[in-house]
Design a protein around this motif. Structure first.
Motif, PDB file in Angstrom:
ATOM      1  N   TYR A 121       0.869  -1.167   0.000  1.00  0.00           N
ATOM      2  CA  TYR A 121       0.000   0.000   0.000  1.00  0.00           C
ATOM      3  C   TYR A 121       0.910   1.223   0.000  1.00  0.00           C
ATOM      4  O   TYR A 121       1.549   1.518   1.011  1.00  0.00           O
ATOM      5  CB  TYR A 121      -0.897   0.026   1.243  1.00  0.00           C
ATOM      6  N   TYR A 122       0.987   1.913  -1.130  1.00  0.00           N
ATOM      7  CA  TYR A 122       1.882   3.062  -1.213  1.00  0.00           C
ATOM      8  C   TYR A 122       1.404   4.172  -0.282  1.00  0.00           C
ATOM      9  O   TYR A 122       2.181   4.729   0.482  1.00  0.00           O
ATOM     10  CB  TYR A 122       1.972   3.578  -2.640  1.00  0.00           C
ATOM     11  N   ALA A 123       0.118   4.493  -0.359  1.00  0.00           N
ATOM     12  CA  ALA A 123      -0.440   5.559   0.469  1.00  0.00           C
ATOM     13  C   ALA A 123      -1.768   5.102   1.038  1.00  0.00           C
ATOM     14  O   ALA A 123      -2.519   4.385   0.391  1.00  0.00           O
ATOM     15  CB  ALA A 123      -0.635   6.823  -0.360  1.00  0.00           C
ATOM     16  N   MET A 124      -2.026   5.527   2.252  1.00  0.00           N
ATOM     17  CA  MET A 124      -3.320   5.252   2.874  1.00  0.00           C
ATOM     18  C   MET A 124      -3.995   6.592   3.125  1.00  0.00           C
ATOM     19  O   MET A 124      -3.377   7.517   3.643  1.00  0.00           O
ATOM     20  CB  MET A 124      -3.138   4.466   4.163  1.00  0.00           C
ATOM     21  N   PHE A 125      -5.246   6.674   2.721  1.00  0.00           N
ATOM     22  CA  PHE A 125      -6.024   7.894   2.822  1.00  0.00           C
ATOM     23  C   PHE A 125      -7.093   7.716   3.895  1.00  0.00           C
ATOM     24  O   PHE A 125      -7.717   6.658   3.968  1.00  0.00           O
ATOM     25  CB  PHE A 125      -6.722   8.189   1.495  1.00  0.00           C
ATOM     26  N   HIS A 135       0.608   3.061  13.274  1.00  0.00           N
ATOM     27  CA  HIS A 135       1.392   3.159  14.511  1.00  0.00           C
ATOM     28  C   HIS A 135       1.788   1.759  14.980  1.00  0.00           C
ATOM     29  O   HIS A 135       2.906   1.540  15.432  1.00  0.00           O
ATOM     30  CB  HIS A 135       0.583   3.880  15.592  1.00  0.00           C
ATOM     31  N   GLU A 136       0.865   0.800  14.866  1.00  0.00           N
ATOM     32  CA  GLU A 136       1.147  -0.582  15.267  1.00  0.00           C
ATOM     33  C   GLU A 136       2.109  -1.274  14.295  1.00  0.00           C
ATOM     34  O   GLU A 136       2.935  -2.072  14.708  1.00  0.00           O
ATOM     35  CB  GLU A 136      -0.147  -1.384  15.347  1.00  0.00           C
ATOM     36  N   ASP A 137       1.975  -0.978  12.990  1.00  0.00           N
ATOM     37  CA  ASP A 137       2.808  -1.632  11.977  1.00  0.00           C
ATOM     38  C   ASP A 137       3.165  -0.630  10.878  1.00  0.00           C
ATOM     39  O   ASP A 137       2.454  -0.513   9.879  1.00  0.00           O
ATOM     40  CB  ASP A 137       2.080  -2.826  11.375  1.00  0.00           C
ATOM     41  N   PRO A 138       4.254   0.115  11.054  1.00  0.00           N
ATOM     42  CA  PRO A 138       4.634   1.125  10.061  1.00  0.00           C
ATOM     43  C   PRO A 138       5.025   0.560   8.705  1.00  0.00           C
ATOM     44  O   PRO A 138       5.198   1.318   7.760  1.00  0.00           O
ATOM     45  CB  PRO A 138       5.828   1.832  10.705  1.00  0.00           C
ATOM     46  N   THR A 139       5.135  -0.742   8.566  1.00  0.00           N
ATOM     47  CA  THR A 139       5.527  -1.319   7.279  1.00  0.00           C
ATOM     48  C   THR A 139       4.358  -1.476   6.318  1.00  0.00           C
ATOM     49  O   THR A 139       4.566  -1.870   5.170  1.00  0.00           O
ATOM     50  CB  THR A 139       6.193  -2.694   7.481  1.00  0.00           C
ATOM     51  N   ILE A 140       3.136  -1.178   6.731  1.00  0.00           N
ATOM     52  CA  ILE A 140       1.985  -1.426   5.859  1.00  0.00           C
ATOM     53  C   ILE A 140       1.802  -0.367   4.779  1.00  0.00           C
ATOM     54  O   ILE A 140       1.071  -0.596   3.827  1.00  0.00           O
ATOM     55  CB  ILE A 140       0.668  -1.603   6.653  1.00  0.00           C
ATOM     56  N   THR A 141       2.476   0.780   4.898  1.00  0.00           N
ATOM     57  CA  THR A 141       2.349   1.818   3.885  1.00  0.00           C
ATOM     58  C   THR A 141       3.596   2.689   3.860  1.00  0.00           C
ATOM     59  O   THR A 141       4.391   2.679   4.799  1.00  0.00           O
ATOM     60  CB  THR A 141       1.092   2.685   4.124  1.00  0.00           C
ATOM     61  N   GLU A 142       3.733   3.434   2.780  1.00  0.00           N
ATOM     62  CA  GLU A 142       4.859   4.362   2.642  1.00  0.00           C
ATOM     63  C   GLU A 142       4.528   5.748   3.185  1.00  0.00           C
ATOM     64  O   GLU A 142       5.419   6.494   3.570  1.00  0.00           O
ATOM     65  CB  GLU A 142       5.266   4.484   1.170  1.00  0.00           C
ATOM     66  N   CYS A 143       3.230   6.124   3.143  1.00  0.00           N
ATOM     67  CA  CYS A 143       2.832   7.452   3.600  1.00  0.00           C
ATOM     68  C   CYS A 143       1.328   7.476   3.868  1.00  0.00           C
ATOM     69  O   CYS A 143       0.607   6.537   3.532  1.00  0.00           O
ATOM     70  CB  CYS A 143       3.200   8.516   2.575  1.00  0.00           C
ATOM     71  N   MET A 144       0.886   8.583   4.478  1.00  0.00           N
ATOM     72  CA  MET A 144      -0.536   8.757   4.789  1.00  0.00           C
ATOM     73  C   MET A 144      -0.990  10.135   4.327  1.00  0.00           C
ATOM     74  O   MET A 144      -0.250  11.110   4.434  1.00  0.00           O
ATOM     75  CB  MET A 144      -0.775   8.633   6.288  1.00  0.00           C
ATOM     76  N   PHE A 191       6.686  10.138  15.554  1.00  0.00           N
ATOM     77  CA  PHE A 191       6.205   9.274  14.472  1.00  0.00           C
ATOM     78  C   PHE A 191       6.807   9.750  13.149  1.00  0.00           C
ATOM     79  O   PHE A 191       6.659  10.902  12.767  1.00  0.00           O
ATOM     80  CB  PHE A 191       4.678   9.357  14.450  1.00  0.00           C
ATOM     81  N   LEU A 192       7.517   8.883  12.440  1.00  0.00           N
ATOM     82  CA  LEU A 192       8.273   9.275  11.257  1.00  0.00           C
ATOM     83  C   LEU A 192       7.539   9.097   9.927  1.00  0.00           C
ATOM     84  O   LEU A 192       8.032   9.525   8.888  1.00  0.00           O
ATOM     85  CB  LEU A 192       9.590   8.494  11.213  1.00  0.00           C
ATOM     86  N   MET A 193       6.391   8.454   9.929  1.00  0.00           N
ATOM     87  CA  MET A 193       5.672   8.191   8.684  1.00  0.00           C
ATOM     88  C   MET A 193       5.347   9.510   7.975  1.00  0.00           C
ATOM     89  O   MET A 193       4.729  10.396   8.578  1.00  0.00           O
ATOM     90  CB  MET A 193       4.370   7.446   8.991  1.00  0.00           C
ATOM     91  N   PRO A 194       5.749   9.671   6.707  1.00  0.00           N
ATOM     92  CA  PRO A 194       5.377  10.888   5.978  1.00  0.00           C
ATOM     93  C   PRO A 194       3.851  11.032   5.948  1.00  0.00           C
ATOM     94  O   PRO A 194       3.134  10.096   5.575  1.00  0.00           O
ATOM     95  CB  PRO A 194       5.931  10.656   4.572  1.00  0.00           C
ATOM     96  N   THR A 195       3.375  12.198   6.378  1.00  0.00           N
ATOM     97  CA  THR A 195       1.937  12.407   6.519  1.00  0.00           C
ATOM     98  C   THR A 195       1.554  13.776   5.988  1.00  0.00           C
ATOM     99  O   THR A 195       2.177  14.783   6.325  1.00  0.00           O
ATOM    100  CB  THR A 195       1.515  12.309   8.001  1.00  0.00           C
ATOM    101  N   LEU A 196       0.517  13.792   5.169  1.00  0.00           N
ATOM    102  CA  LEU A 196      -0.081  15.028   4.687  1.00  0.00           C
ATOM    103  C   LEU A 196      -1.359  15.235   5.486  1.00  0.00           C
ATOM    104  O   LEU A 196      -2.256  14.387   5.456  1.00  0.00           O
ATOM    105  CB  LEU A 196      -0.385  14.928   3.195  1.00  0.00           C
ATOM    106  N   LEU A 197      -1.432  16.338   6.230  1.00  0.00           N
ATOM    107  CA  LEU A 197      -2.598  16.657   7.058  1.00  0.00           C
ATOM    108  C   LEU A 197      -3.344  17.843   6.471  1.00  0.00           C
ATOM    109  O   LEU A 197      -2.725  18.842   6.096  1.00  0.00           O
ATOM    110  CB  LEU A 197      -2.169  17.035   8.471  1.00  0.00           C
TER     111      LEU A 197
END
Length: 116
Positions: free
Chosen positions: A14-18, A32-41, A57-63
């Motif tokens: 999953y490249y991005a989760m919306f 947060h539980e499994d950061p490997t499931i996506t590249e960004c949010m 939290f290091l996951m690239p995130t667009l808010l």
């Protein structure tokens, strides 16, 4: 529950989760539980509970937040932006820009993906 949904979709990656609102909160919790499931949010007004647990939290995130939306309070967006380490944060006022999301979301997302 979220893990079962991802497994049922049967994708390898999953490249991005919306997410929006409570759906955004569910995605935050899952990543947060499994950061490997996506590249960004990409999150449109997520409503999260204990935001401090995302500190560092290091996951690239667009808010994206509507400053005037009391159901999705801007203070949560500001706190998330403070706690997350790799975030872009955009706000708008629905009363002044009622079509901000459909008019701007794709440009913001493409720029976000290109900077990753």
């Amino acid at each position: 529950m979220f893990r079962e949904i991802l497994e049922a979709l049967n994708y390898k990656a999953y490249y991005a989760m919306f997410g929006h609102s409570q759906g955004g909160a569910a995605i935050f919790n899952a990543v947060h539980e499994d950061p490997t499931i996506t590249e960004c949010m990409v999150m449109d007004r997520p409503v999260c509970g204990n935001i401090q647990r995302f500190r560092g939290f290091l996951m690239p995130t667009l808010l994206i937040y509507d400053i005037e939306d009391d159901g999705h309070p801007i203070w949560q967006g500001k706190l998330l932006f403070k706690e997350l380490k790799n975030t872009e944060f955009y706000t708008y006022r629905h009363s002044q820009q009622p079509y901000w999301v459909p008019d701007h979301i794709w440009d913001k997302m493409l720029g976000f993906f290109m900077r990753m």
